[in-house]
Design a protein around this motif. Structure first.
Motif, PDB file in Angstrom:
ATOM      1  N   VAL A  28      -4.572  39.274  11.795  1.00 36.52           N
ATOM      2  CA  VAL A  28      -4.919  39.140  13.300  1.00 36.52           C
ATOM      3  C   VAL A  28      -4.537  37.556  13.652  1.00 36.52           C
ATOM      4  O   VAL A  28      -3.891  37.377  14.605  1.00 36.52           O
ATOM      5  CB  VAL A  28      -5.941  39.293  13.740  1.00 36.52           C
ATOM      6  N   ARG A  29      -5.013  36.756  12.888  1.00 35.55           N
ATOM      7  CA  ARG A  29      -5.032  35.241  12.958  1.00 35.55           C
ATOM      8  C   ARG A  29      -3.329  34.786  12.947  1.00 35.55           C
ATOM      9  O   ARG A  29      -3.048  33.733  13.441  1.00 35.55           O
ATOM     10  CB  ARG A  29      -5.817  34.406  12.083  1.00 35.55           C
ATOM     11  N   ALA A  30      -2.697  35.597  12.137  1.00 38.79           N
ATOM     12  CA  ALA A  30      -1.398  35.132  11.599  1.00 38.79           C
ATOM     13  C   ALA A  30      -0.545  35.047  13.007  1.00 38.79           C
ATOM     14  O   ALA A  30       0.476  34.258  13.052  1.00 38.79           O
ATOM     15  CB  ALA A  30      -0.582  35.927  10.919  1.00 38.79           C
ATOM     16  N   GLY A  31      -0.886  35.983  13.973  1.00 39.32           N
ATOM     17  CA  GLY A  31      -0.186  35.831  15.350  1.00 39.32           C
ATOM     18  C   GLY A  31       1.117  36.834  15.407  1.00 39.32           C
ATOM     19  O   GLY A  31       0.952  37.621  16.078  1.00 39.32           O
ATOM     20  N   SER A  32       2.360  36.185  15.119  1.00 35.87           N
ATOM     21  CA  SER A  32       3.592  37.070  15.139  1.00 35.87           C
ATOM     22  C   SER A  32       3.615  38.299  14.261  1.00 35.87           C
ATOM     23  O   SER A  32       2.797  38.208  13.262  1.00 35.87           O
ATOM     24  CB  SER A  32       4.704  36.228  14.888  1.00 35.87           C
ATOM     25  N   PRO A  33       4.431  39.362  14.672  1.00 36.02           N
ATOM     26  CA  PRO A  33       4.748  40.329  13.578  1.00 36.02           C
ATOM     27  C   PRO A  33       5.203  39.739  12.300  1.00 36.02           C
ATOM     28  O   PRO A  33       4.636  40.405  11.194  1.00 36.02           O
ATOM     29  CB  PRO A  33       5.674  40.995  14.307  1.00 36.02           C
ATOM     30  N   ARG A  34       5.928  38.966  12.126  1.00 37.14           N
ATOM     31  CA  ARG A  34       6.545  38.509  10.951  1.00 37.14           C
ATOM     32  C   ARG A  34       5.418  37.488  10.003  1.00 37.14           C
ATOM     33  O   ARG A  34       5.160  38.003   8.928  1.00 37.14           O
ATOM     34  CB  ARG A  34       7.655  37.400  10.999  1.00 37.14           C
ATOM     35  N   LEU A  93       2.837  40.531   9.068  1.00 37.67           N
ATOM     36  CA  LEU A  93       3.358  41.326   7.679  1.00 37.67           C
ATOM     37  C   LEU A  93       3.205  40.355   6.456  1.00 37.67           C
ATOM     38  O   LEU A  93       2.663  40.977   5.607  1.00 37.67           O
ATOM     39  CB  LEU A  93       4.875  41.747   8.233  1.00 37.67           C
ATOM     40  N   LEU A  94       3.723  39.247   6.550  1.00 33.66           N
ATOM     41  CA  LEU A  94       3.617  38.278   5.301  1.00 33.66           C
ATOM     42  C   LEU A  94       2.275  38.042   4.858  1.00 33.66           C
ATOM     43  O   LEU A  94       1.871  37.915   3.588  1.00 33.66           O
ATOM     44  CB  LEU A  94       4.391  37.318   5.623  1.00 33.66           C
ATOM     45  N   ALA A  95       1.223  37.885   5.959  1.00 34.34           N
ATOM     46  CA  ALA A  95       0.094  37.601   5.742  1.00 34.34           C
ATOM     47  C   ALA A  95      -0.727  39.299   4.940  1.00 34.34           C
ATOM     48  O   ALA A  95      -1.717  38.811   3.769  1.00 34.34           O
ATOM     49  CB  ALA A  95      -0.781  37.411   6.766  1.00 34.34           C
ATOM     50  N   ASP A 131       3.965  35.460  -4.241  1.00 32.59           N
ATOM     51  CA  ASP A 131       4.907  34.709  -3.763  1.00 32.59           C
ATOM     52  C   ASP A 131       6.307  35.630  -3.879  1.00 32.59           C
ATOM     53  O   ASP A 131       7.229  35.455  -2.809  1.00 32.59           O
ATOM     54  CB  ASP A 131       5.264  33.392  -4.392  1.00 32.59           C
ATOM     55  N   GLU A 132       6.480  36.510  -4.802  1.00 28.76           N
ATOM     56  CA  GLU A 132       7.593  37.269  -4.858  1.00 28.76           C
ATOM     57  C   GLU A 132       7.671  38.280  -4.044  1.00 28.76           C
ATOM     58  O   GLU A 132       8.735  38.483  -3.518  1.00 28.76           O
ATOM     59  CB  GLU A 132       7.697  37.820  -6.385  1.00 28.76           C
ATOM     60  N   LEU A 133       6.637  39.012  -3.859  1.00 32.02           N
ATOM     61  CA  LEU A 133       6.697  40.010  -2.794  1.00 32.02           C
ATOM     62  C   LEU A 133       6.939  39.440  -1.237  1.00 32.02           C
ATOM     63  O   LEU A 133       7.519  40.114  -0.485  1.00 32.02           O
ATOM     64  CB  LEU A 133       5.375  40.642  -2.811  1.00 32.02           C
TER      65      LEU A 133
END
Length: 199
Positions: free
Chosen positions: A82-88, A91-93, A184-186
């Motif tokens: 949720v804190r990450a903000g944007s969809p991208r 997703l990466l979080a 990091d790889e994923l």
């Protein structure tokens, strides 16, 4: 609520948590087939009667183990996503946080894996909810123009399969360096896989 009732509820919850933790230990160490109510009760230091007072049977206790692990993952990952903000970023979080969760809770994940080697995971409520949540995140990214156009169901399933492979790798080699490398790889793989194509 009366103080006496509140105390009883707290004791009941603590006992259930103790039994779930013992079940996690036994499932992780001995596997699903060997995780009898007698063995779990012994690991918890209680009688089988105490266990069956709190849980109807082994299936009820195992279901609570599954619920507990998913709830723990939600508590660990949910705020971060949720804190990450944007969809991208979200997703990466989720992807990076999932790998870190595997590394931080190997015992819980081993127990969950033991359950899912004996019971079909696909189609279960928790599994489907996770796929739906990832799909919603991917769809939001496509609609916002952050991701390229792709089949959301295929991408969500691919992410889940990659995380399953990451779980095997991280729990086989329980070193921080391995967990960081897998994470990091994923993250890089799915950043590139979802990135909007430039003309």
């Amino acid at each position: 609520m009366a103080p006496e009732r509140s105390s009883e509820t707290a004791v009941h919850a603590a006992r259930r948590a103790q039994l779930v933790d013992a079940a996690v230990d036994v499932l992780a160490r001995d596997g699903y087939a060997a995780a009898s109510t007698v063995r779990i009760a012994r690991a918890a230091g209680v009688s089988r009667g105490v266990l069956t007072y709190h849980f109807r049977d082994r299936a009820d206790l195992v279901a609570e183990v599954v619920r507990t692990v998913y709830a723990l993952a939600g508590a660990e990952l949910g705020p971060r996503v949720v804190r990450a903000g944007s969809p991208r970023a979200s997703l990466l979080a989720f992807i990076g946080g999932s790998v870190e969760f595997y590394a931080a809770y190997p015992r819980h994940l081993a127990a969950l894996s033991a359950v899912f080697t004996a019971q079909e995971r696909d189609g279960t409520r928790h599994h489907q909810t996770e796929l739906d949540d990832v799909g919603a995140l991917l769809r939001a990214g496509v609609e916002a123009g952050e991701f390229r156009a792709f089949d959301v169901a295929i991408m969500a399933g691919t992410i889940r399969a990659a995380l399953d492979a990451a779980l095997v790798r991280v729990t086989a080699d329980r070193t921080p360096a391995t967990a960081a490398r897998v994470r990091d790889e994923l993250v890089r793989t799915f950043d590139l896989a979802t990135r909007k194509e430039t003309p």
